[in-house]
Design an enzyme around this catalytic site. Structure first.
Site, PDB file in Angstrom:
ATOM      1  N   ASP A 256       0.805  -1.219   0.000  1.00 53.67           N
ATOM      2  CA  ASP A 256       0.000   0.000   0.000  1.00 53.67           C
ATOM      3  C   ASP A 256       0.839   1.272   0.000  1.00 53.67           C
ATOM      4  OD1 ASP A 256      -2.228  -1.673   0.144  1.00 53.67           O
ATOM      5  OD2 ASP A 256      -2.168  -1.687   2.331  1.00 53.67           O
TER       6      ASP A 256
ATOM      7  N   HIS B 128      -4.969  -1.555  -5.554  1.00 54.27           N
ATOM      8  CA  HIS B 128      -4.248  -0.373  -6.026  1.00 54.27           C
ATOM      9  C   HIS B 128      -5.247   0.737  -6.365  1.00 54.27           C
ATOM     10  CE1 HIS B 128      -0.721  -3.210  -7.262  1.00 54.27           C
ATOM     11  NE2 HIS B 128      -0.986  -3.229  -5.983  1.00 54.27           N
TER      12      HIS B 128
HETATM   13  P1  GDP Z   1      -0.707   0.388  -3.596  1.00 52.82           P
HETATM   14  O1  GDP Z   1      -1.323  -0.880  -3.131  1.00 52.82           O
HETATM   15  O2  GDP Z   1       0.762   0.426  -3.363  1.00 52.82           O
HETATM   16  O3  GDP Z   1      -1.053   0.735  -5.015  1.00 52.82           O
HETATM   17  O4  GDP Z   1      -1.325   1.528  -2.670  1.00 52.82           O
HETATM   18  P2  GDP Z   1      -2.866   1.693  -2.253  1.00 52.82           P
HETATM   19  O5  GDP Z   1      -3.613   2.224  -3.409  1.00 52.82           O
HETATM   20  O6  GDP Z   1      -3.370   0.471  -1.599  1.00 52.82           O
HETATM   21  O7  GDP Z   1      -2.735   2.758  -1.102  1.00 52.82           O
HETATM   22  C1  GDP Z   1      -2.156   4.006  -1.299  1.00 52.82           C
HETATM   23  C2  GDP Z   1      -3.198   5.081  -0.988  1.00 52.82           C
HETATM   24  O8  GDP Z   1      -2.548   6.330  -0.887  1.00 52.82           O
HETATM   25  C3  GDP Z   1      -4.240   5.237  -2.076  1.00 52.82           C
HETATM   26  O9  GDP Z   1      -5.457   5.602  -1.477  1.00 52.82           O
HETATM   27  C4  GDP Z   1      -3.702   6.385  -2.920  1.00 52.82           C
HETATM   28  O10 GDP Z   1      -4.733   7.118  -3.575  1.00 52.82           O
HETATM   29  C5  GDP Z   1      -3.043   7.235  -1.871  1.00 52.82           C
HETATM   30  N1  GDP Z   1      -1.859   7.980  -2.309  1.00 52.82           N
HETATM   31  C6  GDP Z   1      -0.891   7.608  -3.177  1.00 52.82           C
HETATM   32  N2  GDP Z   1       0.088   8.535  -3.217  1.00 52.82           N
HETATM   33  C7  GDP Z   1      -0.284   9.511  -2.355  1.00 52.82           C
HETATM   34  C8  GDP Z   1       0.342  10.727  -1.921  1.00 52.82           C
HETATM   35  O11 GDP Z   1       1.432  11.085  -2.324  1.00 52.82           O
HETATM   36  N3  GDP Z   1      -0.362  11.460  -0.987  1.00 52.82           N
HETATM   37  C9  GDP Z   1      -1.566  11.076  -0.484  1.00 52.82           C
HETATM   38  N4  GDP Z   1      -2.162  11.847   0.421  1.00 52.82           N
HETATM   39  N5  GDP Z   1      -2.168   9.943  -0.881  1.00 52.82           N
HETATM   40  C10 GDP Z   1      -1.517   9.166  -1.779  1.00 52.82           C
HETATM   41  P1  IMO Z   2      -0.831  -4.124  -2.319  1.00 53.18           P
HETATM   42  O1  IMO Z   2      -0.467  -4.596  -3.699  1.00 53.18           O
HETATM   43  C1  IMO Z   2      -0.963  -4.660   1.980  1.00 53.18           C
HETATM   44  C2  IMO Z   2      -0.830  -8.754   3.484  1.00 53.18           C
HETATM   45  C3  IMO Z   2      -2.127  -9.087   4.197  1.00 53.18           C
HETATM   46  C4  IMO Z   2      -1.612 -10.076   5.224  1.00 53.18           C
HETATM   47  C5  IMO Z   2      -0.541 -10.833   4.447  1.00 53.18           C
HETATM   48  C6  IMO Z   2      -1.010 -12.155   3.886  1.00 53.18           C
HETATM   49  O2  IMO Z   2      -2.131  -3.431  -2.256  1.00 53.18           O
HETATM   50  O3  IMO Z   2       0.289  -3.351  -1.711  1.00 53.18           O
HETATM   51  P2  IMO Z   2      -2.618 -12.734   1.825  1.00 53.18           P
HETATM   52  O4  IMO Z   2      -4.054 -12.409   1.618  1.00 53.18           O
HETATM   53  O5  IMO Z   2      -1.710 -12.244   0.782  1.00 53.18           O
HETATM   54  O6  IMO Z   2      -2.381 -14.181   2.130  1.00 53.18           O
HETATM   55  O7  IMO Z   2      -2.247 -11.968   3.212  1.00 53.18           O
HETATM   56  O8  IMO Z   2      -0.137  -9.986   3.402  1.00 53.18           O
HETATM   57  N1  IMO Z   2      -0.986  -8.225   2.108  1.00 53.18           N
HETATM   58  C7  IMO Z   2      -0.998  -6.934   1.810  1.00 53.18           C
HETATM   59  N2  IMO Z   2      -0.938  -5.855   2.604  1.00 53.18           N
HETATM   60  N3  IMO Z   2      -1.017  -4.513   0.645  1.00 53.18           N
HETATM   61  C8  IMO Z   2      -1.046  -5.581  -0.159  1.00 53.18           C
HETATM   62  O9  IMO Z   2      -1.022  -5.485  -1.503  1.00 53.18           O
HETATM   63  C9  IMO Z   2      -1.061  -6.869   0.417  1.00 53.18           C
HETATM   64  N4  IMO Z   2      -1.094  -8.115  -0.087  1.00 53.18           N
HETATM   65  C10 IMO Z   2      -1.044  -8.939   0.963  1.00 53.18           C
HETATM   66  O10 IMO Z   2      -2.706  -7.955   4.776  1.00 53.18           O
HETATM   67  O11 IMO Z   2      -0.988  -9.389   6.262  1.00 53.18           O
HETATM   68 MG    MG Z   3      -2.797  -1.558  -1.819  1.00 52.14          MG
END
Ligand code: GDP
Ligand code: IMO
Ligand code: MG
Length: 519
Positions: free
Chosen positions: A108, A136
């Site tokens: 994340d 994502h």
């Molecule tokens: P990913 O799994 O790595 O793609 O990340 P996620 O989408 O799960 O979580 C990142 C969150 O942070 C999302 O809600 C994005 O919209 C938000 N985000 C990404 N970059 C920024 C940033 O620079 N600032 C803020 N405030 N939010 C961001």
């Molecule tokens: P993105 O791509 C955050 C974590 C789960 C749990 C562990 C095992 O959005 O960054 P699973 O369901 O994979 O067997 O869970 O891994 N986990 C993530 N945490 N972002 C992710 O993906 C994750 N993918 C798996 O929360 O702790």
């Molecule tokens: Mg994510």
């Protein structure tokens, strides 16, 4: 003019338009050339430019050029209008080597946003590992898109998307995402391909995931319950079923019945309506037929033909089954190795390895988290950063940036540049902290590498460095120099401690909210 020489002239006009598109980034010049060619073509075929006026191969070639020009124009247009995103990459340095966006921490970090922003500069965007455990989020003009399986490059009309062999695919989720995109007006037809070698995640894998977690009780992993572990277990046990198997129904049915039967023998309380599932999958098989391809062949031939390829990492290095905080990890290898094994490309094709790292640190699920802040700081990061899981909606645990963790992550992946996200979340804090070292809590001795032992990791003492915070809103900053001096100092210090240049700095969730540094 004789009809054939007229056509040759029109052909040449299209050729010129294509050349302009390929050689310059000026939409105006290309559009003018394209417009003139289209006009001439329409004039020559008064019924309509798309009407079947002639079957000659020349006319077919013209139509193909029109289509090609159209796609390239759309791409250039996307470049220009995408909220300043075209300036986040020095395209003069672009090569057809494969670039990779990876999660450097516990997930994340904001990988999806960078992939979306870079996507327009690439011909192909590919997922290589994980499954719908990934979540994502991309924000475009205040519209939020959430992808779990579909690569984030899909929002660019000229970018083709690939789900590589290393991914485990829950087909109903995948089709739901395609439906959502269609409803949002995003045409994915002919632009998304799934590896025939990718493994399938069934609903019963998800049920098993839940059952395993319940059985673990307070020792649970905290999985996303998307069936990831059980699906990879089927793959490794060699009784898994692959996407390509759906196109050989007899074989699929036989393997499906066998897999259900072996799973039920381990989980007798599992309720699987085999006949109903088979009906569902028969329908799915026809829906995905044209999308199912040999992606190894496709990606390598695209590369050979000069296509630019971007890999969208899912999950993250600290969740890697080998390098992460085992057993509190996912069941794949989300670090750089997955690009080779999950896409079928050789290491000499790789170029940019972009680690995505939050300015702080978050983790969902259980497991050690040395810099976790169960205090007002953690509260600030979670609230201002809106730290709730994209996949499960769970609150993310929050803490300071962990340098030993990042040094370990950089060692494994060899990052060529970093994408430091969510710097804006620090605004309003009097001080910000960086965890710079681990020491043994009992002996006080420094720990120089990432402990494999969770017991040791749970009790490491973290040494912090305190830096002054800032109050200015940085969300409108468009260059590094726009940032308040304390924010600049934070970036410099992080760069120095990790030893990798920070090329992108996130100042908000939207496409526009990123600073590019030419480092
Ligand atoms: P990913 O799994 O790595 O793609 O990340 P996620 O989408 O799960 O979580 C990142 C969150 O942070 C999302 O809600 C994005 O919209 C938000 N985000 C990404 N970059 C920024 C940033 O620079 N600032 C803020 N405030 N939010 C961001
Ligand atoms: P993105 O791509 C955050 C974590 C789960 C749990 C562990 C095992 O959005 O960054 P699973 O369901 O994979 O067997 O869970 O891994 N986990 C993530 N945490 N972002 C992710 O993906 C994750 N993918 C798996 O929360 O702790
Ligand atoms: Mg994510």
């Amino acid at each position: 003019m004789h009809v054939n020489s007229k056509r040759t002239k029109i052909s040449n006009m299209f050729r010129t338009a294509i050349q302009r598109l390929t050689s310059s980034s000026s939409i105006a010049a290309a559009a003018t050339a394209f417009g003139a060619a289209t006009y001439a073509y329409t004039f020559d075929n008064p019924v309509s430019a798309s009407a079947k006026a002639d079957d000659s191969s020349e006319m077919d070639a013209i139509k193909a050029w029109m289509k090609e020009t159209d796609v390239k124009l759309a791409k250039l247009e996307a470049n220009a209008v995408s909220s300043g995103a075209s300036s986040i990459m020095d395209t003069s340095k672009a090569t057809n080597k494969i670039d990779i966006v990876l999660g450097a921490q516990w997930g994340d970090e904001g990988k999806g946003k960078l992939v979306d922003m870079l996507g327009m500069h690439y011909d192909v965007c590919a997922r290589v590992a994980g499954g719908s455990n990934a979540g994502h989020t991309i924000v475009v003009d205040n519209v939020k898109y959430k992808f779990h399986l579909v690569p984030s490059g899909i929002l660019h009309p000229a970018t083709k998307c690939v789900i590589g062999n290393g991914v485990v695919v829950h087909m109903p989720q995948f089709l739901k995402e395609l439906k959502g995109l269609k409803e949002a007006g995003v045409d994915t037809t002919g632009r998304i391909f799934i590896s025939d070698r990718a493994h399938l995640v069934f609903d019963f894998h998800q049920a098993v995931d839940g059952a395993q977690e319940s059985k673990l009780g307070r020792n649970k992993i905290g999985t996303t319950k998307k069936g990831i572990g059980p699906a990879y277990a089927s793959k490794i046990s060699r009784n898994g079923i692959r996407v390509g198997d759906l196109q050989d129904w007899e074989y699929f049915e036989e393997r499906f019945r066998a897999l259900v039967s072996s799973t039920m023998s381990q989980y007798p309380s599992l309720n699987v309506d085999v006949e109903e599932e088979l009906k569902v999958y028969k329908e799915i098989a026809s829906k995905i037929k044209t999308m199912t391809i040999d992606t190894i062949e496709y990606v390598n031939s695209q590369h050979k033909n000069g296509a630019r390829i971007l890999v969208e990492g899912a999950n993250a290095t600290m969740l890697d089954i080998d390098f992460g905080t085992y057993p509190y990890v996912t069941s794949s290898n989300p670090s750089v190795g997955s690009v080779l094994t999950g896409l079928g490309v050789s290491p000499n094709k790789l170029a940019g390895i972009y680690g995505t790292v939050k300015a702080y640190c978050t983790r969902v699920g259980e497991g050690p988290f040395p810099t976790e802040q169960l205090n007002d700081y953690g509260e600030h990061l979670g609230t201002v950063g809106a730290e709730f899981g994209t996949t499960t909606g769970r609150a993310r645990r929050c803490g300071w940036l962990d340098i030993p963790q990042m040094q370990y992550s950089a060692k494994i992946n060899g990052y060529t540049a970093l994408n430091l996200t969510k710097l804006d979340v620090f605004t309003g804090l009097k001080s910000v902290f960086i965890g710079t070292k681990y020491v043994d809590a009992d002996t006080g001795k420094p720990i120089h590498s990432m402990p494999a032992s969770l017991r040791q990791l749970y009790k490491v003492k973290v040494i912090y460095e305190e830096l002054p915070g800032w109050t200015e809103d940085i969300s409108k900053c468009t260059s590094f120099e726009d940032l308040p001096p304390n924010a600049q100092a934070y970036v410099h210090r992080v760069e120095e401690l990790i030893g990798v240049p920070i090329r992108w700095i996130g100042v908000g969730p939207g496409r526009r909210d990123i600073i590019y540094r030419d480092v």
